[in-house]
Design a protein around this motif. Sequence first.
Motif, short mmCIF file in Angstrom:
data_model
loop_
_atom_site.label_atom_id
_atom_site.label_comp_id
_atom_site.label_asym_id
_atom_site.label_seq_id
_atom_site.Cartn_x
_atom_site.Cartn_y
_atom_site.Cartn_z
N LEU A 68 0.83 -1.21 0.00
CA LEU A 68 0.00 0.00 0.00
C LEU A 68 0.86 1.26 0.00
CD1 LEU A 68 -2.74 -1.08 2.59
CD2 LEU A 68 -2.94 -0.99 0.09
N ALA A 69 1.94 1.24 0.79
CA ALA A 69 2.80 2.42 0.88
C ALA A 69 3.50 2.71 -0.44
CB ALA A 69 3.83 2.22 2.00
N THR A 70 3.99 1.66 -1.10
CA THR A 70 4.71 1.89 -2.36
C THR A 70 3.76 2.20 -3.52
OG1 THR A 70 4.83 -0.53 -2.68
CG2 THR A 70 6.76 0.57 -1.73
N ILE A 71 2.54 1.71 -3.47
CA ILE A 71 1.55 2.11 -4.48
C ILE A 71 1.31 3.62 -4.37
CG2 ILE A 71 -0.89 2.01 -5.08
CD1 ILE A 71 -0.85 -0.97 -4.54
N ALA A 72 1.13 4.09 -3.13
CA ALA A 72 0.91 5.52 -2.92
C ALA A 72 2.12 6.33 -3.36
CB ALA A 72 0.60 5.78 -1.44
N LEU A 73 3.32 5.84 -3.01
CA LEU A 73 4.55 6.53 -3.38
C LEU A 73 4.72 6.56 -4.90
CD1 LEU A 73 7.09 7.84 -2.10
CD2 LEU A 73 8.20 5.60 -2.29
N SER A 74 4.41 5.43 -5.54
CA SER A 74 4.53 5.33 -6.99
C SER A 74 3.60 6.32 -7.70
CB SER A 74 4.21 3.90 -7.44
OG SER A 74 4.11 3.80 -8.84
N PHE A 75 2.37 6.44 -7.19
CA PHE A 75 1.41 7.37 -7.79
C PHE A 75 1.84 8.82 -7.57
CE2 PHE A 75 -2.40 10.02 -7.40
CZ PHE A 75 -2.98 9.80 -8.65
N TRP A 76 2.31 9.10 -6.34
CA TRP A 76 2.67 10.48 -5.99
C TRP A 76 3.92 10.94 -6.74
CZ3 TRP A 76 6.54 11.97 -1.97
CH2 TRP A 76 6.56 13.35 -1.77
N MET A 77 4.93 10.06 -6.87
CA MET A 77 6.19 10.43 -7.52
C MET A 77 6.23 10.07 -9.00
SD MET A 77 9.04 9.52 -4.60
CE MET A 77 10.32 10.20 -5.66
N ASP A 78 5.13 9.51 -9.49
CA ASP A 78 5.02 9.13 -10.91
C ASP A 78 6.19 8.23 -11.33
OD1 ASP A 78 4.03 8.90 -13.43
OD2 ASP A 78 4.50 10.95 -14.07
N LEU A 103 1.50 -0.47 -8.57
CA LEU A 103 2.34 -1.28 -7.69
C LEU A 103 3.69 -1.55 -8.36
CD1 LEU A 103 2.84 -3.05 -5.19
CD2 LEU A 103 1.66 -4.92 -6.37
N PRO A 104 4.82 -1.10 -7.78
CA PRO A 104 6.14 -1.35 -8.38
C PRO A 104 6.52 -2.82 -8.31
CG PRO A 104 6.22 0.47 -6.78
CD PRO A 104 4.91 -0.25 -6.59
N LYS A 105 7.08 -3.33 -9.38
CA LYS A 105 7.54 -4.72 -9.37
C LYS A 105 8.68 -4.92 -8.36
CE LYS A 105 6.16 -6.10 -14.03
NZ LYS A 105 6.62 -6.66 -15.34
N THR A 106 9.41 -3.85 -8.08
CA THR A 106 10.48 -3.95 -7.09
C THR A 106 9.93 -4.27 -5.71
OG1 THR A 106 12.45 -2.86 -6.22
CG2 THR A 106 10.53 -1.47 -6.56
N THR A 107 8.71 -3.82 -5.43
CA THR A 107 8.07 -4.15 -4.14
C THR A 107 7.77 -5.64 -4.06
OG1 THR A 107 7.07 -1.96 -3.98
CG2 THR A 107 6.05 -3.72 -2.69
N LEU A 108 7.22 -6.19 -5.15
CA LEU A 108 6.93 -7.62 -5.16
C LEU A 108 8.22 -8.42 -5.09
CD1 LEU A 108 4.10 -7.77 -7.86
CD2 LEU A 108 3.86 -7.80 -5.37
N ALA A 109 9.26 -7.94 -5.76
CA ALA A 109 10.56 -8.63 -5.71
C ALA A 109 11.10 -8.63 -4.28
CB ALA A 109 11.55 -7.94 -6.64
N ALA A 110 10.99 -7.50 -3.60
CA ALA A 110 11.45 -7.41 -2.22
C ALA A 110 10.66 -8.37 -1.32
CB ALA A 110 11.30 -5.98 -1.71
N THR A 111 9.36 -8.45 -1.56
CA THR A 111 8.51 -9.36 -0.78
C THR A 111 8.93 -10.80 -0.99
OG1 THR A 111 6.66 -7.82 -1.02
CG2 THR A 111 6.13 -10.07 -0.36
N ILE A 112 9.21 -11.17 -2.23
CA ILE A 112 9.63 -12.54 -2.54
C ILE A 112 10.98 -12.83 -1.91
CG2 ILE A 112 10.38 -14.09 -4.39
CD1 ILE A 112 8.29 -12.81 -6.19
#
Length: 573
Positions: A231-241, A369-378
């Motif tokens: 959720l945090a990175t989705i918001a960051l991704s939208f805000w910082m484009d 949602l950044p793919k880097t977030t999913l990569a970090a989760t994995i």
Amino acid sequence: MMATQQLFRWFPILATLNGYDRDTLIRDLLAAAIVTVLLIPQSLAYALLAGLPAEVGLYASMVPLIVYGVFGTSNTLSVGPVAVVSLMSAAALGEVTASGTVGYLSAAAALALLSGVILAVLGALRLGMLANFLSHPVISGFITASALLIALSQFRHLLGVPANGDTAPELMASLWENINAVNNLALITGLGVVLFLYWARAYAAKLLKALGLSSSTADLLSKAAPVLGVLATIALSFWMDFETQQVALVGLIPAGLPSLTMPIISLPLLEALLVPALMIAIIGYVESVSVAKTLAAKRRQRIDTNQELVALGMANVGAGFSGGFPVSGGFSRSVVNDAAGAQTQFASIFTAVGIALAALFLTPFLYYLPKTTLAATIIVAVLSLVDFSILRKTWRFAKADFIAVTLTIAVTLLFGVEHGVACGVGTSLLLFIYRASNPHIAEVGLVEGTEHFRNIHRHKVKTIPEILTFRVDGRLIFSNIGVLEERIYTGLATNSQVKHVILMCSAVNEIDWSALEVLESINANLLDRDIQLHMSEVKGPVMDSLEKSSFLQKLSGGVFLSQYQAFSAVRIS
């Protein structure tokens, strides 16, 4: 009555309907809501790991959960995409679709269907014990190596660079070649999520407890940290484009439910996928049933391993028919399901409904949602599977297991998961054959003042030159009878005074025909040397087998109820 029992055996969920009340329903719904939140980012991540569009991960988390809920015997096991099976699927699908004759999505569904059919057939034949032929240390080694490969494969998303490869050397070389193209924003975002997840594991529960939450609630909420990171990175991704800054996003995920269709399987595709499907079925089942047994033990419940084969098989068949890919029981979400208070298999069905609602209404929010977030989760999830302590433990306990584990890890890292699975299965079978062919055979003597006989190399015992006694610890079969034969003749070669050879059979559970023929040969050979062959402490089933042959009539010595009686009788003679 018999028909009802059979119905309950094949459809365990029917048994849960008896006594299913409002309180149980509320607990199952609460657990389902919590697991749904955790499962959404996991499903997306593991679909991408398998090389599939993100929405396929959601598809693989709907029908399989419902099907497992109907057929499964575990109240808490949560089925869906898992890391190791996703990596194995990616390796198999990459080879099959390289020629371009079959689509990746079609091949993925076909792979799930084939894996499911294999598991269901094994379950129908009550062959759950086949999984026991896979050495647990070898499986641990394979999972450790696979986790490292998965983590390496996700570094390209973490760094924001193009990279490919199926082995550790290939992945590292590819990453190094593109190291100058690192996207700093993707790297900072991904590392931030990694650090947050590790912090949450270590301190989130403690912080929540300090804020006044109960221990169980704090532990449960701390496990939802990946969702907060998403959720945090989705918001960051939208805000910082992020999109304009070349940070890879999940992008558009089609809203809707999967369509139920039969995967198209041609003969060439079947031939190409059959072995990978078998490997995925075996590894997936072993991982799944291990989790199910662990959680069931906590609740003092019983897991039917054969029915679990059927349940996991039907879940994969469901994945194949609904456009998914191979699934298995997941450790992290099953633990969360258990901790959240799931009471019955209905929790799995409710979770599937939650995923379906998310697929219908929440997919637009996942665009950023950044793919880097999913990569970090994995990466954080799979690194918890790495267990190098197995090397130290097996080195101390059993060198053969150490060699097998080391070989499996090395082959998986250097040559890929398919070769790693083949190596794991092969080394497990070799270990089984080696141990079956090399039973422990001890020369024993009398512990003075007792009627007990022990290994002459481990205890202070009394021996008589005229008597040679061996205790065989294991079955006497075609693969190992030669070892006993060699030990007897070696013992005779070093002691010319022997007049009696006694086989202490207290640990012998079986003598097959090949072993019987060798025993007859030994008996005849000893008789030619004027040496008598005796047997003691022969178990009932073994004696029953011997009485069906002429061996006992030809035996030069006797068969004694105890080793002490045999020793005393031949010593007097």
